[in-house]
Write a protein that holds these residues in place. Structure first.
Motif, PDB file in Angstrom:
ATOM      1  N   GLN A  67     -86.527 -52.585  15.897  1.00  0.00           N
ATOM      2  CA  GLN A  67     -85.940 -51.603  16.818  1.00  0.00           C
ATOM      3  C   GLN A  67     -86.570 -50.243  16.539  1.00  0.00           C
ATOM      4  O   GLN A  67     -86.750 -49.864  15.385  1.00  0.00           O
ATOM      5  CB  GLN A  67     -84.416 -51.512  16.618  1.00  0.00           C
ATOM      6  CG  GLN A  67     -83.788 -50.480  17.553  1.00  0.00           C
ATOM      7  CD  GLN A  67     -82.267 -50.390  17.511  1.00  0.00           C
ATOM      8  OE1 GLN A  67     -81.658 -49.990  18.474  1.00  0.00           O
ATOM      9  NE2 GLN A  67     -81.663 -50.741  16.408  1.00  0.00           N
ATOM     10  N   TRP A  91     -90.247 -42.840  10.320  1.00  0.00           N
ATOM     11  CA  TRP A  91     -91.605 -42.706  10.868  1.00  0.00           C
ATOM     12  C   TRP A  91     -91.537 -42.019  12.221  1.00  0.00           C
ATOM     13  O   TRP A  91     -90.641 -42.312  13.022  1.00  0.00           O
ATOM     14  CB  TRP A  91     -92.258 -44.086  11.046  1.00  0.00           C
ATOM     15  CG  TRP A  91     -93.749 -44.017  11.145  1.00  0.00           C
ATOM     16  CD1 TRP A  91     -94.493 -43.934  12.293  1.00  0.00           C
ATOM     17  CD2 TRP A  91     -94.675 -44.006  10.064  1.00  0.00           C
ATOM     18  NE1 TRP A  91     -95.825 -43.876  11.970  1.00  0.00           N
ATOM     19  CE2 TRP A  91     -95.965 -43.919  10.610  1.00  0.00           C
ATOM     20  CE3 TRP A  91     -94.539 -44.061   8.662  1.00  0.00           C
ATOM     21  CZ2 TRP A  91     -97.118 -43.883   9.811  1.00  0.00           C
ATOM     22  CZ3 TRP A  91     -95.687 -44.028   7.885  1.00  0.00           C
ATOM     23  CH2 TRP A  91     -96.955 -43.944   8.463  1.00  0.00           C
ATOM     24  N   ASP A  92     -92.462 -41.125  12.464  1.00  0.00           N
ATOM     25  CA  ASP A  92     -92.562 -40.492  13.772  1.00  0.00           C
ATOM     26  C   ASP A  92     -93.481 -41.354  14.635  1.00  0.00           C
ATOM     27  O   ASP A  92     -94.706 -41.375  14.425  1.00  0.00           O
ATOM     28  CB  ASP A  92     -93.135 -39.077  13.613  1.00  0.00           C
ATOM     29  CG  ASP A  92     -93.174 -38.326  14.926  1.00  0.00           C
ATOM     30  OD1 ASP A  92     -92.999 -38.958  15.991  1.00  0.00           O
ATOM     31  OD2 ASP A  92     -93.393 -37.102  14.893  1.00  0.00           O
ATOM     32  N   ARG A  94     -94.555 -41.024  17.447  1.00  0.00           N
ATOM     33  CA  ARG A  94     -95.604 -40.305  18.176  1.00  0.00           C
ATOM     34  C   ARG A  94     -96.937 -40.404  17.429  1.00  0.00           C
ATOM     35  O   ARG A  94     -97.996 -40.168  17.997  1.00  0.00           O
ATOM     36  CB  ARG A  94     -95.226 -38.824  18.358  1.00  0.00           C
ATOM     37  CG  ARG A  94     -94.055 -38.633  19.306  1.00  0.00           C
ATOM     38  CD  ARG A  94     -93.574 -37.192  19.325  1.00  0.00           C
ATOM     39  NE  ARG A  94     -93.038 -36.776  18.041  1.00  0.00           N
ATOM     40  CZ  ARG A  94     -92.463 -35.607  17.799  1.00  0.00           C
ATOM     41  NH1 ARG A  94     -92.340 -34.729  18.778  1.00  0.00           N
ATOM     42  NH2 ARG A  94     -92.001 -35.304  16.598  1.00  0.00           N
ATOM     43  N   GLU A 110     -83.822 -48.363  23.073  1.00  0.00           N
ATOM     44  CA  GLU A 110     -83.028 -47.871  24.216  1.00  0.00           C
ATOM     45  C   GLU A 110     -82.694 -46.407  23.974  1.00  0.00           C
ATOM     46  O   GLU A 110     -82.419 -45.972  22.867  1.00  0.00           O
ATOM     47  CB  GLU A 110     -81.759 -48.708  24.425  1.00  0.00           C
ATOM     48  CG  GLU A 110     -80.819 -48.717  23.264  1.00  0.00           C
ATOM     49  CD  GLU A 110     -79.700 -49.737  23.402  1.00  0.00           C
ATOM     50  OE1 GLU A 110     -79.340 -50.118  24.527  1.00  0.00           O
ATOM     51  OE2 GLU A 110     -79.167 -50.136  22.342  1.00  0.00           O
ATOM     52  N   HIS A 111     -82.766 -45.639  25.032  1.00  0.00           N
ATOM     53  CA  HIS A 111     -82.510 -44.202  25.010  1.00  0.00           C
ATOM     54  C   HIS A 111     -83.326 -43.530  23.904  1.00  0.00           C
ATOM     55  O   HIS A 111     -82.851 -42.647  23.210  1.00  0.00           O
ATOM     56  CB  HIS A 111     -81.008 -43.929  24.885  1.00  0.00           C
ATOM     57  CG  HIS A 111     -80.299 -44.220  26.195  1.00  0.00           C
ATOM     58  ND1 HIS A 111     -79.525 -43.273  26.846  1.00  0.00           N
ATOM     59  CD2 HIS A 111     -80.293 -45.321  26.975  1.00  0.00           C
ATOM     60  CE1 HIS A 111     -79.054 -43.820  27.979  1.00  0.00           C
ATOM     61  NE2 HIS A 111     -79.509 -45.060  28.073  1.00  0.00           N
ATOM     62  N   ILE A 116     -89.684 -38.678  23.844  1.00  0.00           N
ATOM     63  CA  ILE A 116     -91.053 -38.339  23.422  1.00  0.00           C
ATOM     64  C   ILE A 116     -91.835 -37.867  24.650  1.00  0.00           C
ATOM     65  O   ILE A 116     -91.530 -38.214  25.783  1.00  0.00           O
ATOM     66  CB  ILE A 116     -91.758 -39.509  22.688  1.00  0.00           C
ATOM     67  CG1 ILE A 116     -91.909 -40.752  23.560  1.00  0.00           C
ATOM     68  CG2 ILE A 116     -91.026 -39.841  21.389  1.00  0.00           C
ATOM     69  CD1 ILE A 116     -92.723 -41.882  22.907  1.00  0.00           C
ATOM     70  N   ASN A 232     -76.859 -51.400  22.839  1.00  0.00           N
ATOM     71  CA  ASN A 232     -75.652 -50.610  22.599  1.00  0.00           C
ATOM     72  C   ASN A 232     -74.776 -50.686  23.864  1.00  0.00           C
ATOM     73  O   ASN A 232     -75.205 -50.241  24.937  1.00  0.00           O
ATOM     74  CB  ASN A 232     -76.081 -49.164  22.334  1.00  0.00           C
ATOM     75  CG  ASN A 232     -74.938 -48.276  21.932  1.00  0.00           C
ATOM     76  OD1 ASN A 232     -73.774 -48.611  22.154  1.00  0.00           O
ATOM     77  ND2 ASN A 232     -75.271 -47.138  21.342  1.00  0.00           N
TER      78      ASN A 232
HETATM   79  C1  LIG Z   1     -80.450 -40.741  21.874  1.00  0.00           C
HETATM   80  S1  LIG Z   1     -80.783 -41.511  20.334  1.00  0.00           S
HETATM   81  C2  LIG Z   1     -80.519 -43.228  20.769  1.00  0.00           C
HETATM   82  C3  LIG Z   1     -80.014 -44.043  19.607  1.00  0.00           C
HETATM   83  C4  LIG Z   1     -79.733 -45.528  19.944  1.00  0.00           C
HETATM   84  N1  LIG Z   1     -80.941 -46.181  20.414  1.00  0.00           N
HETATM   85  C5  LIG Z   1     -78.650 -45.658  20.964  1.00  0.00           C
HETATM   86  O1  LIG Z   1     -78.937 -46.030  22.108  1.00  0.00           O
HETATM   87  O2  LIG Z   1     -77.503 -45.372  20.635  1.00  0.00           O
HETATM   88  C6  LIG Z   1     -82.580 -41.405  20.230  1.00  0.00           C
HETATM   89  C7  LIG Z   1     -83.124 -41.955  18.919  1.00  0.00           C
HETATM   90  O3  LIG Z   1     -84.565 -41.934  18.959  1.00  0.00           O
HETATM   91  C8  LIG Z   1     -85.049 -41.413  17.720  1.00  0.00           C
HETATM   92  N2  LIG Z   1     -86.359 -40.810  17.941  1.00  0.00           N
HETATM   93  C9  LIG Z   1     -86.645 -39.747  18.761  1.00  0.00           C
HETATM   94  N3  LIG Z   1     -87.940 -39.421  18.673  1.00  0.00           N
HETATM   95  C10 LIG Z   1     -88.503 -40.290  17.785  1.00  0.00           C
HETATM   96  C11 LIG Z   1     -89.825 -40.454  17.268  1.00  0.00           C
HETATM   97  N4  LIG Z   1     -90.806 -39.641  17.649  1.00  0.00           N
HETATM   98  N5  LIG Z   1     -90.046 -41.455  16.385  1.00  0.00           N
HETATM   99  C12 LIG Z   1     -89.048 -42.291  16.005  1.00  0.00           C
HETATM  100  N6  LIG Z   1     -87.772 -42.169  16.442  1.00  0.00           N
HETATM  101  C13 LIG Z   1     -87.503 -41.179  17.320  1.00  0.00           C
HETATM  102  C14 LIG Z   1     -83.980 -40.387  17.332  1.00  0.00           C
HETATM  103  O4  LIG Z   1     -84.050 -40.029  15.970  1.00  0.00           O
HETATM  104  C15 LIG Z   1     -82.699 -41.117  17.699  1.00  0.00           C
HETATM  105  O5  LIG Z   1     -82.221 -41.951  16.663  1.00  0.00           O
END
Ligand SMILES: C[S@@+](CC[C@H](N)C(=O)[O-])C[C@H]1O[C@@H](n2cnc3c(N)ncnc32)[C@H](O)[C@@H]1O
Length: 249
Positions: A67, A91-92, A94, A110-111, A116, A232
């Motif tokens: 995920q 990890w980023d 991007r 999801e979401h 990005i 979710n």
């Molecule tokens: C709005 S939350 C959604 C969390 C979960 N998927 C949900 O639907 O409840 C967005 C998630 O994406 C992660 N995220 C955003 N940019 C990211 C990146 N560049 N690399 C990895 N994760 C990232 C955030 O840290 C966060 O946990």
């Protein structure tokens, strides 16, 4: 792939940002930009921690189910990669997906994708997903459905009330939502000034998801029938999901 040495002194940069934000001379516009920079500095630190743990840019083991950006929503049996703790791997994305070629059976998010930037990071993510998936592997992607809010405009008050109740009733921005157009705005730039989360940077609908994944080499990009054992449950309403397959061997 060795991590690069930082080009600036991150601790000093952090101190400067903090000082500037504390100063009454800092204007609103500058403060907004500095808060966004402070957020990126935090994400950068998390990413560097992930790089230190995985200096080759690849995890040692090969998770079959992964995920991306799960946040607090963990899925049993899935390895969660996120830029913010808690995560199995910080990890980023991007910067790429830190997994081996042709190693993953299911990649789920999801979401996340709308947080990005497009085109650079979203297209890079789709290409990376194609690289790490095994032949025949699938990527499932859910995002807020921009078509849903746009198709309902102009909306009767009960429509707006439902969306406020489902998505924003526990949020600080609740007092600032006065019209249905405010809700449309949130789909396009939610959490713009949030101290923790990156904002929505691009909006998607079914057609855009198909285009993104097809361009990255996927075939048969289809609607994904929502499965609450994986997704979710609170994301079911007004989201759009697709499942894209990497061509088999
Ligand atoms: C709005 S939350 C959604 C969390 C979960 N998927 C949900 O639907 O409840 C967005 C998630 O994406 C992660 N995220 C955003 N940019 C990211 C990146 N560049 N690399 C990895 N994760 C990232 C955030 O840290 C966060 O946990």
């Amino acid at each position: 792939m060795q991590p690069h040495a930082p080009v600036v002194d991150i601790d000093a940069l952090s101190d400067h940002i903090e000082q500037a934000l504390a100063s009454p001379a800092t204007t609103h516009g500058l403060a907004r930009a500095l808060r966004a920079l402070a957020k990126e500095v935090t994400l950068y630190r998390h990413h560097r921690a992930g790089e230190r743990a995985n200096p080759d840019g690849r995890t040692d083991h090969k998770p079959r189910r992964v995920q991306i950006g799960g946040g607090g929503h963990r899925i049993t049996g899935f390895h969660n990669i996120d830029i913010v703790p808690p995560a199995d791997l910080l990890w980023d994305v991007r910067e790429g997906i830190p997994l081996h070629d042709d190693s993953v059976e299911t990649l789920f998010s999801e979401h996340f994708l709308e947080h990005i930037d497009y085109p650079r990071s979203a297209k890079h993510y789709a290409r990376e997903a194609h690289r790490v998936l095994a032949p025949g592997g699938r990527i499932i992607t859910g995002v807020p459905d921009a078509a849903y809010v746009l198709n309902h405009y102009p909306a009767p008050p009960e429509q707006a009330a439902e969306m406020i109740e489902r998505w924003y009733s526990k949020r600080d921005c609740l007092g600032d939502i006065n019209t249905y157009l405010d809700l449309i705005n949130y789909v396009f730039r939610d959490q713009d000034d949030d101290p923790t989360y990156t904002p929505h940077l691009w909006a998607y609908d079914h057609e855009k998801l198909v285009s993104l994944f097809t361009e990255a080499g996927f075939t048969s990009v289809e609607p994904w029938p929502f499965d609450p054992t994986m997704a979710n449950p609170k994301r079911r309403w007004a989201s759009v999901y697709v499942v894209a397959r990497k061509p088999g061997a």
